[in-house]
Design a protein around this motif. Structure first.
Motif, mmCIF file in Angstrom:
data_model
loop_
_atom_site.group_PDB
_atom_site.id
_atom_site.type_symbol
_atom_site.label_atom_id
_atom_site.label_comp_id
_atom_site.label_asym_id
_atom_site.label_seq_id
_atom_site.Cartn_x
_atom_site.Cartn_y
_atom_site.Cartn_z
ATOM 1 N N VAL A 213 -1.119 -70.273 -41.145
ATOM 2 C CA VAL A 213 0.283 -70.226 -41.586
ATOM 3 C C VAL A 213 0.563 -68.944 -42.364
ATOM 4 C CG1 VAL A 213 1.979 -71.343 -43.083
ATOM 5 C CG2 VAL A 213 0.559 -72.725 -41.573
ATOM 6 N N ASP A 217 3.297 -66.053 -41.380
ATOM 7 C CA ASP A 217 4.305 -65.528 -42.313
ATOM 8 C C ASP A 217 4.140 -64.029 -42.528
ATOM 9 O OD1 ASP A 217 5.405 -68.012 -42.599
ATOM 10 O OD2 ASP A 217 4.397 -68.483 -44.489
ATOM 11 N N PHE A 278 0.303 -73.920 -34.797
ATOM 12 C CA PHE A 278 0.674 -73.552 -36.157
ATOM 13 C C PHE A 278 1.859 -72.596 -36.166
ATOM 14 C CE2 PHE A 278 -3.894 -74.637 -37.229
ATOM 15 C CZ PHE A 278 -3.553 -75.812 -37.881
ATOM 16 N N CYS A 281 4.839 -74.951 -35.715
ATOM 17 C CA CYS A 281 5.070 -75.767 -36.907
ATOM 18 C C CYS A 281 5.617 -74.928 -38.060
ATOM 19 C CB CYS A 281 3.769 -76.442 -37.328
ATOM 20 S SG CYS A 281 3.183 -77.736 -36.203
ATOM 21 N N ALA A 282 5.020 -73.757 -38.279
ATOM 22 C CA ALA A 282 5.456 -72.901 -39.374
ATOM 23 C C ALA A 282 6.884 -72.416 -39.164
ATOM 24 C CB ALA A 282 4.511 -71.714 -39.521
ATOM 25 N N THR A 283 7.221 -72.066 -37.927
ATOM 26 C CA THR A 283 8.569 -71.580 -37.637
ATOM 27 C C THR A 283 9.601 -72.681 -37.830
ATOM 28 O OG1 THR A 283 7.663 -70.006 -36.029
ATOM 29 C CG2 THR A 283 10.019 -70.481 -35.904
ATOM 30 N N ASP A 286 9.962 -73.342 -41.574
ATOM 31 C CA ASP A 286 10.700 -72.275 -42.252
ATOM 32 C C ASP A 286 12.194 -72.378 -41.963
ATOM 33 O OD1 ASP A 286 11.326 -70.051 -43.655
ATOM 34 O OD2 ASP A 286 10.126 -68.652 -42.483
ATOM 35 N N SER A 317 6.592 -73.901 -44.604
ATOM 36 C CA SER A 317 5.831 -73.717 -43.370
ATOM 37 C C SER A 317 4.591 -74.603 -43.312
ATOM 38 C CB SER A 317 5.406 -72.247 -43.221
ATOM 39 O OG SER A 317 6.531 -71.398 -43.159
ATOM 40 N N LEU A 318 4.066 -74.966 -44.480
ATOM 41 C CA LEU A 318 2.826 -75.734 -44.535
ATOM 42 C C LEU A 318 3.043 -77.217 -44.259
ATOM 43 C CD1 LEU A 318 1.154 -74.071 -47.639
ATOM 44 C CD2 LEU A 318 0.274 -74.007 -45.300
ATOM 45 N N SER A 321 3.017 -78.042 -40.674
ATOM 46 C CA SER A 321 1.712 -77.604 -40.168
ATOM 47 C C SER A 321 0.617 -78.605 -40.506
ATOM 48 C CB SER A 321 1.358 -76.227 -40.746
ATOM 49 O OG SER A 321 2.299 -75.259 -40.337
#
Length: 338
Positions: A213, A217, A278, A281-283, A286, A317-318, A321
C-alpha cells in the motif's frame, strides 16, 4: 639593541620587513577566510531559498507539507516494522489504539457536519470488535460485529427518543445509517488485519500488505507529481491522475512480485496478483474516503498528523487492503507450505 660600537644590528630592517610581510599575509589570509565564509553563507542562503521555493510549489500542488509528512512516515513506519518483526502483540495494541483514534475523529467530523453520532458506544463497539479479531475465532468476530452495529443503532434511536427535539424523520434515519456505517468502515475492516496477524506467518503477510500500500501511494504520488495531467476522478479527488495510477500500478506489481517471491516464497504470478489486489483496494479506499470528506465539506479528518492530516487519512488505503490481505492469505498461503 646596539652592538658594542653603538650601531643598530644589521638584520633589524630585515626583521621589520619580515614582520610587516607576515602581518600583511595574515591580514590577507583573514580577508580571504572572511570572503570565503561570506560566499559560503550566500550559497547556503541561496540553496535554502531555492529549496523552499521548490518545496512550496510541491506543497501547493499536493496540499501537504512534504518534509513533515516524510519525517512522520519514517518514524511511524520504522516503529510498525519493528513491532511486526519482533513484537507482534505490540503491533496489536498499536493497531487497536490507532483504530479507536480513527473512530473518534470520524465521529467528530460527522458531528461537525451536523450528524448525530454517539462517540462512547462507537469506541466501545470498536474496541470489542478489534479484541475479538485478536483472540477469538472468525465466526465469533462476525457475531460481535453484528451485535456491535445493532448496539450502536439502538443507542442512537433511544438517544433520539430521549432528546425529543423534533428532528425530522429523514435526518434521524440518516443518523442511524451513518452510525451503523462507522464500525463497519473502521473497526471491522481494521480487525481483518489482526485476523491475518493471528495466523501462521501472519506478521509477514500484514507487513507485505503495508509495504504494498505504501508503494502504491508513493508510486502514485511521485508519478502524478512528475507527469500527472489527466484527472482520474475530478469530482471526487481532483489531484489524482491516471499517470499517478499508472505509477502506483507499476510500484504495486514490482513490490508484489519481489516480496512474494523472496519473503513469502510465492510464485511470481501470485505476487503479481497480490500487487494488483492491493492496488485496487488502496485506490478504492483512497477515493472512498475522499468522497466521504467531500460530502462532509472537509479537507482532512483532523490535523493530528502534520503533513498527513488525520489518522483516518492514513488508514484510508489500508482499511480495504486488510480485507484483500485476508483473502490473499486464504488463497495463497497453501502455496507456501506445499
Amino acid at each position: 639593541m646596539t652592538d658594542p660600537s653603538g650601531e643598530p644590528p644589521t638584520d633589524a630592517p630585515h626583521s621589520r620587513a619580515a614582520a610587516r610581510r607576515a602581518a600583511e599575509n595574515a591580514s590577507a589570509f583573514h580577508d580571504h577566510v572572511r570572503a570565503a565564509r561570506s560566499e559560503f553563507e550566500h550559497q547556503i542562503d541561496r540553496a535554502r531559498a531555492d529549496f523552499e521555493q521548490v518545496n512550496d510549489r510541491i506543497n501547493e500542488r499536493t496540499g501537504r507539507n512534504l518534509l513533515m509528512a516524510i519525517a512522520i512516515g519514517l518514524v511511524v513506519g520504522g516503529g510498525v516494522l519493528a513491532m511486526l518483526l519482533f513484537l507482534p502483540w505490540g503491533f496489536m495494541i498499536f493497531a487497536i489504539a490507532v483504530c479507536l483514534l480513527g473512530v473518534f475523529e470520524f465521529a467528530r467530523a460527522l458531528q461537525t457536519s451536523g450528524r448525530r453520532i454517539d462517540i462512547a458506544p462507537q469506541l466501545g463497539a470498536g474496541a470489542v470488535i478489534m479484541l475479538a479479531a485478536s483472540f477469538l475465532d472468525g465466526w465469533t468476530l462476525w457475531v460481535l460485529v453484528f451485535a456491535g452495529v445493532a448496539f450502536i443503532l439502538i443507542w442512537r434511536l433511544l438517544a433520539q427518543m430521549v432528546a425529543s427535539d423534533g428532528r425530522r424523520a429523514d435526518d434521524v434515519l440518516s443518523d442511524v445509517l451513518v452510525s451503523g456505517f462507522v464500525p463497519i468502515y473502521v473497526p471491522f475492516l481494521a480487525s481483518l488485519a489482526l485476523v491475518v496477524l493471528s495466523r501462521e506467518q501472519g506478521q509477514l503477510w500484514v507487513l507485505g500488505m503495508i509495504i504494498a500500500v505504501v508503494a502504491v501511494d508513493t508510486g502514485a504520488y511521485a508519478s502524478g507529481l512528475a507527469f500527472g495531467s489527466h484527472p482520474m476522478a475530478p469530482r471526487i479527488s481532483p489531484k489524482k491522475t491516471w499517470e499517478g495510477f499508472a505509477g502506483g500500478a507499476l510500484a504495486a506489481l514490482l513490490v508484489g512480485i519481489l516480496y512474494g517471491m523472496f519473503v513469502l516464497h510465492l510464485p511470481w504470478w501470485a505476487g503479481a496478483i497480490s500487487g494488483l489486489v492491493f492496488l485496487g483496494c488502496a485506490t478504492v479506499g483512497d477515493l472512498g474516503e475522499s468522497m466521504i470528506k467531500r460530502d462532509l465539506g472537509i479537507k482532512d479528518m483532523s490535523s493530528w498528523l502534520p503533513g498527513h492530516g488525520g489518522v483516518l487519512d492514513r488508514l484510508d488505503s489500508l482499511l480495504p487492503s486488510a480485507a484483500g490481505a485476508l483473502a490473499l492469505y486464504l488463497l495463497f498461503f497453501p502455496l507456501t507450505v506445499s
